[in-house]
Design an enzyme around this catalytic site. Sequence first.
Site, mmCIF file in Angstrom:
data_model
loop_
_atom_site.group_PDB
_atom_site.id
_atom_site.type_symbol
_atom_site.label_atom_id
_atom_site.label_comp_id
_atom_site.label_asym_id
_atom_site.label_seq_id
_atom_site.Cartn_x
_atom_site.Cartn_y
_atom_site.Cartn_z
ATOM 1 N N GLU A 194 -1.594 -17.613 15.107
ATOM 2 C CA GLU A 194 -0.617 -17.620 14.024
ATOM 3 C C GLU A 194 0.787 -17.959 14.515
ATOM 4 O O GLU A 194 1.751 -17.855 13.781
ATOM 5 C CB GLU A 194 -0.638 -16.297 13.260
ATOM 6 N N HIS A 251 3.877 -9.106 1.613
ATOM 7 C CA HIS A 251 2.696 -8.243 1.547
ATOM 8 C C HIS A 251 2.452 -7.685 0.156
ATOM 9 O O HIS A 251 1.325 -7.383 -0.210
ATOM 10 C CB HIS A 251 2.753 -7.203 2.656
ATOM 11 N N ASP A 271 1.648 -16.671 8.892
ATOM 12 C CA ASP A 271 2.662 -16.705 9.947
ATOM 13 C C ASP A 271 2.746 -18.075 10.599
ATOM 14 O O ASP A 271 3.835 -18.517 10.972
ATOM 15 C CB ASP A 271 2.378 -15.626 10.998
#
Length: 579
Positions: free
Chosen positions: A433, A191, A457
């Site tokens: 995902e 992130h 993901d």
Amino acid sequence: MEIIKGIGVSPGVVICPAIVLDAEDLVIPRRTIDASAVEVEVVRLNDAVTKAEEELEALRATLVASHGKEIASIFDFHSGLLRDKALMKQIVGEIRTQLSNAEFAVSVCMRKLAGMFAKMKDVYLAERVKDVYDIERRVLHNLIGEKRESLGHLKQNVVVIAHDLLPSQTAALDKGRVKGFACDVGGRTSHTAIVARAMGIPAVVGLGNITNAVSGGDLVIIDGTRGMVIVDPDPDQLVEHEEYVRQHVRLEAELASIAHLPAQTIDGHAVSLMANIEFPGEIDEAFARGATGIGLYRTEFLYMASDVEPTEEDHYNAYREAVQRSQGKPLVIRTLDLGADKYVYGKTQVKEANPFLGDRSIRMCLHNLPMFKNQLRAILRASVEGDIRIMFPMITTVMELRQARMVLNDVMEELEDEGVPFKRDLPVGMMVEVPSAALMANSFAREVNFFSIGTNDLIQYTLAVDRTNEKVAGLFTPAHPAVLMLIRDVIRAANRQGIGISVCGEMAGEPLYTLLLLGMGLNMFSMNGPDVPEVKKIIRSTTTEHARQVARKVLSFDSERQVMHYLREETRKIIPEAF
Ligand code: PEP
Ligand code: MG
């Protein structure tokens, strides 16, 4: 001069002095002091050490009272270190001979010591590294004390060097002053990398030990395009990189000129380019770059930027601001995707052995209904002000989706009973995902209004590669044929059922994959705002037929190398300077 190679996760080049952060956001300033100030620094050091000893004594006394002597003995090592004459002599020596300020001297000597412990074969001694860091922090705290530089109000442009930047730390940074990131750990879709791209600043992660190689104030080049960091560059390198910076600025200016032209192929096929955001404040910038809506609002950042759990009103205020800034354009609000690498900083959590496979995302929400309902109430209340759509993350089974929809219905009924207005028919979608959802896309397509493919993901779960682990970053690629087949099938299932389909993982903003995704039938891309112009340039330079041919060819390959090679060649024909 030192060149350190890592993983370039946000393109561009920047040349700036560094600030080095430790885990507590302490900025360790490096100042060369005047010879006449040496004694003052030594006194500051002694005072800080004495204060640290007193603090430890007080801590020990409290622990003895509450838990007995044995537990309190964990501080023996800490106290011993503070009284270690050889170590103190070293720190004072650094001040006297190098004319370093006390903070810097402490940091240099403690890190050297930590490095020695880390290399020890004895597991007990190797574990003591954390204690050394703990002591370092305590002494630094006393030294920096009130003078602690606030990361929210930096005085000059800097690049940030850190072991790992937690999303909550990035959120607190003075965005106008921070011009680049470099971290010891991390992967392409960690992130921190995503936030760097959202801020449009260069970033390199997975650098191993950059925090030891750089000291606060060092001049540093962060080359996010080529994935390297140069510490104390020599004059030739400076000239070369300054030219590179100028080139990059020219390309940006060229791209800015097409920001508000339609994202449409030569043969007139229109595509939606939306933006991913973490905070409502990013919306204006994303629209300025040419995005025509928000395809992914990662609401969990509301949690990560705060030390206390947000109330329904906190949620509502954020969504209301977001929908107002969106000015009638679509705003896809994804429900909380907490857990795994997006944990809440500073809050105690039960440790999971495999957090990416654990109680994260929609699972966590379904286990914590009051928290989930709080958020849903806030989204629904804000829905009357614009084009809000709800999206559930990490759906793995049909039952999970149905459960989430049931909770949403319950919340709608509660609001109705209370007479609170909301939009009953707001579109409800899900992230695809997890491979199970991709493989069952036909079934899921009958139960939602739209899909958004989360390639970050999806890649991690399909290829069994941790998206945040720099050791396996080379294996993490959207170009793997298995990933591409899943994406193709999900797009097909959505188009067949006539529901919305977008890709909102990082792949959507990578120009290398634009032709391919377009050719697979994708009509909506959602990406970090700064990526919009480049993707638009590719779309405006091709035809649907050409994109289809590219997709057909790519899907005939069985290795990611062939895929990458071919896509690079095709894309280079449109943007030669991009690769
Ligand atoms: C993804 O997984 O691709 C995605 C967009 O969600 P996140 O990166 O927030 O997990
Ligand atoms: Mg995801």
